[in-house]
Design an enzyme around this catalytic site. Structure first.
Site, mmCIF file in Angstrom:
data_model
loop_
_atom_site.group_PDB
_atom_site.id
_atom_site.type_symbol
_atom_site.label_atom_id
_atom_site.label_comp_id
_atom_site.label_asym_id
_atom_site.label_seq_id
_atom_site.Cartn_x
_atom_site.Cartn_y
_atom_site.Cartn_z
ATOM 1 N N LEU A 18 0.829 -1.208 0.000
ATOM 2 C CA LEU A 18 0.000 0.000 0.000
ATOM 3 C C LEU A 18 0.861 1.254 0.000
ATOM 4 C CD1 LEU A 18 -2.818 -1.006 2.543
ATOM 5 C CD2 LEU A 18 -2.674 -1.403 0.084
ATOM 6 N N VAL A 59 10.812 2.059 12.132
ATOM 7 C CA VAL A 59 10.013 3.139 12.734
ATOM 8 C C VAL A 59 9.702 2.898 14.215
ATOM 9 C CG1 VAL A 59 8.956 3.864 10.546
ATOM 10 C CG2 VAL A 59 7.786 2.174 11.994
ATOM 11 N N SER A 164 -6.971 0.268 10.327
ATOM 12 C CA SER A 164 -7.475 -0.963 9.704
ATOM 13 C C SER A 164 -8.899 -1.201 10.178
ATOM 14 C CB SER A 164 -6.593 -2.145 10.130
ATOM 15 O OG SER A 164 -7.201 -3.370 9.774
ATOM 16 N N TYR A 177 -2.595 -6.511 17.057
ATOM 17 C CA TYR A 177 -2.795 -5.743 15.821
ATOM 18 C C TYR A 177 -4.041 -4.864 15.962
ATOM 19 C CZ TYR A 177 -3.177 -4.839 10.751
ATOM 20 O OH TYR A 177 -3.251 -4.238 9.513
ATOM 21 N N LYS A 181 -4.056 -0.779 15.991
ATOM 22 C CA LYS A 181 -4.782 -0.019 14.961
ATOM 23 C C LYS A 181 -5.875 0.855 15.584
ATOM 24 C CE LYS A 181 -2.608 -1.291 11.209
ATOM 25 N NZ LYS A 181 -1.643 -0.333 10.614
HETATM 26 N N1 LIG Z 1 -3.222 -5.169 3.192
HETATM 27 C C1 LIG Z 1 -4.294 -5.029 3.950
HETATM 28 O O1 LIG Z 1 -5.316 -5.720 3.762
HETATM 29 C C2 LIG Z 1 -4.304 -4.019 5.053
HETATM 30 C C3 LIG Z 1 -5.524 -3.792 5.697
HETATM 31 C C4 LIG Z 1 -5.576 -2.853 6.718
HETATM 32 C C5 LIG Z 1 -4.449 -2.154 7.075
HETATM 33 N N2 LIG Z 1 -3.276 -2.410 6.439
HETATM 34 C C6 LIG Z 1 -2.114 -1.628 6.874
HETATM 35 O O2 LIG Z 1 -1.564 -0.954 5.767
HETATM 36 C C7 LIG Z 1 -0.154 -0.824 5.942
HETATM 37 C C8 LIG Z 1 0.562 -1.394 4.734
HETATM 38 O O3 LIG Z 1 0.206 -2.772 4.600
HETATM 39 P P1 LIG Z 1 0.632 -3.656 3.322
HETATM 40 O O4 LIG Z 1 -0.474 -4.595 3.104
HETATM 41 O O5 LIG Z 1 1.095 -2.775 2.238
HETATM 42 O O6 LIG Z 1 1.857 -4.473 3.955
HETATM 43 P P2 LIG Z 1 3.225 -4.978 3.273
HETATM 44 O O7 LIG Z 1 3.756 -6.027 4.190
HETATM 45 O O8 LIG Z 1 3.006 -5.337 1.870
HETATM 46 O O9 LIG Z 1 4.163 -3.680 3.349
HETATM 47 C C9 LIG Z 1 4.574 -3.172 4.599
HETATM 48 C C10 LIG Z 1 5.916 -2.499 4.432
HETATM 49 O O10 LIG Z 1 6.298 -1.964 5.718
HETATM 50 C C11 LIG Z 1 7.674 -2.248 5.932
HETATM 51 N N3 LIG Z 1 7.955 -2.303 7.369
HETATM 52 C C12 LIG Z 1 7.596 -3.266 8.242
HETATM 53 N N4 LIG Z 1 8.040 -2.964 9.466
HETATM 54 C C13 LIG Z 1 8.695 -1.785 9.370
HETATM 55 C C14 LIG Z 1 9.370 -0.957 10.304
HETATM 56 N N5 LIG Z 1 9.470 -1.325 11.593
HETATM 57 N N6 LIG Z 1 9.939 0.190 9.867
HETATM 58 C C15 LIG Z 1 9.859 0.551 8.558
HETATM 59 N N7 LIG Z 1 9.213 -0.195 7.628
HETATM 60 C C16 LIG Z 1 8.645 -1.343 8.033
HETATM 61 C C17 LIG Z 1 7.889 -3.604 5.266
HETATM 62 O O11 LIG Z 1 9.269 -3.836 5.007
HETATM 63 C C18 LIG Z 1 7.036 -3.463 4.012
HETATM 64 O O12 LIG Z 1 7.755 -2.923 2.930
HETATM 65 C C19 LIG Z 1 0.178 -1.523 7.255
HETATM 66 O O13 LIG Z 1 0.207 -0.588 8.307
HETATM 67 C C20 LIG Z 1 -0.985 -2.468 7.425
HETATM 68 O O14 LIG Z 1 -1.172 -2.829 8.779
HETATM 69 C C21 LIG Z 1 -3.177 -3.310 5.434
#
Ligand SMILES: NC(=O)c1ccc[n+]([C@@H]2O[C@H](COP(=O)([O-])OP(=O)(O)OC[C@H]3O[C@@H](n4cnc5c(N)ncnc54)[C@H](O)[C@@H]3O)[C@@H](O)[C@H]2O)c1
Length: 270
Positions: A18, A59, A164, A177, A181
């Site tokens: 995302l 982070v 989320s 989680y 969130k």
């Molecule tokens: N995909 C979904 O369905 C969904 C739904 C609700 C919320 N989210 C939220 O959206 C955000 C992005 O999710 P996504 O699906 O793209 O996940 P993803 O795993 O594809 O990407 C997450 C990215 O964050 C990076 N990351 C992880 N820990 C880190 C840290 N400590 N410091 C810096 N970077 C870090 C990872 O290396 C990765 O590149 C997240 O916060 C996730 O919780 C996702």
């Protein structure tokens, strides 16, 4: 005039998923993008594709976040937008997750009750996994927002926090989680109040089920999730990226302290 022309945006966890799609749509809308991730080479690959810059840090580590913002200071004298997107599911490196999920779905379809929810029983959550989840999501959002706010107070700005439907609705199997969130939504509202006098808007996005690398192990659940979703499909990264462009743009100049939840109707109240 493009929607984010002249704006500089730092997006955390944006090497993929995302965050990368938000950065892509921001760049298309005219923003200069700075891509953060854990790994500099992965962040750089995305930044190069978008004509942006890359910075690395975890982070959840306050000192590393402070050092990263010093690096950002050397790249730009203005920061208009921060997207707190970095996140983990807790299933990283768990090669048996997909098989366990497939077995769980089979049981549900056979009318049986699964032995444990998706992420295991609450009584088995370890201190370490709890703190890591809160650390990356909630501490990370706090550390980055604190640094960004100090740089936005003179000229205004925009903070976007990835929450989320797990933070608005909740679900079994991921209490840390869900708590992280939901905590992000509380922080969003508190900062929206406190920072409004500085013309800093703070909003949250609460995505529904979106297919990314993070949610790929959930593939056996997709038909079930699609059937539960009024719009009949999982989300795609653009469903979130365009919401982020809107909230970061001047079109949303009267919007602060809000949670926008693109989720296909899976959950209709925030
Ligand atoms: N995909 C979904 O369905 C969904 C739904 C609700 C919320 N989210 C939220 O959206 C955000 C992005 O999710 P996504 O699906 O793209 O996940 P993803 O795993 O594809 O990407 C997450 C990215 O964050 C990076 N990351 C992880 N820990 C880190 C840290 N400590 N410091 C810096 N970077 C870090 C990872 O290396 C990765 O590149 C997240 O916060 C996730 O919780 C996702």
């Amino acid at each position: 005039m493009q929607r984010l022309e002249g704006k500089t945006a730092l997006i955390t966890g944006a090497a993929r998923g995302l965050g990368a799609q938000i950065a892509t749509r921001f760049a298309e809308a005219g923003a200069r993008v700075i891509i953060n991730d854990l790994n500099l080479s992965a962040a750089k690959a995305t930044a190069d594709r978008l004509g942006g810059e890359a910075v690395a840090c975890d982070v959840s580590d306050s000192a590393s976040v402070a050092a990263m913002f010093k690096t950002v200071d050397g790249m730009t004298d203005r920061l208009d937008i921060l997207v707190n997107n970095a996140g983990i599911s807790g299933m990283e490196g768990d090669n048996s997750a997909r098989t366990r999920i497939a077995e769980m779905v089979e049981k549900i379809q056979a009318g049986e009750t699964p032995d444990a929810p998706l992420g295991g029983l609450f009584t088995e959550v370890t201190d370490e996994s709890w703190h890591r989840m809160i650390g990356v999501h909630l501490d990370g959002t706090f550390f980055c927002s604190r640094e960004a706010t100090a740089r936005m107070m003179h000229a205004g700005g925009n903070i976007l926090n990835l929450s989320s439907i797990m933070g608005t609705f909740g679900r079994p199997g991921g209490p840390a989680y869900c708590a992280a969130k939901a905590g992000i939504l509380g922080l969003t509202r508190a900062l929206a109040h406190e920072l409004a006098p500085y013309q800093i808007r703070v909003n949250a996005i609460a995505p529904g089920w979106i297919h990314t690398d993070m949610t790929d192990p959930l593939a056996p659940m997709h038909p079930m999730l699609e059937a539960q979703t009024p719009l009949g499909r999982l989300g795609e990264p653009d469903d979130i990226a365009f919401a982020a462009v809107y909230l970061a743009s001047d079109e949303a100049k009267f919007v602060t302290g809000q949670c926008l939840s693109p989720n296909g109707g899976w959950y209709m109240s925030q």
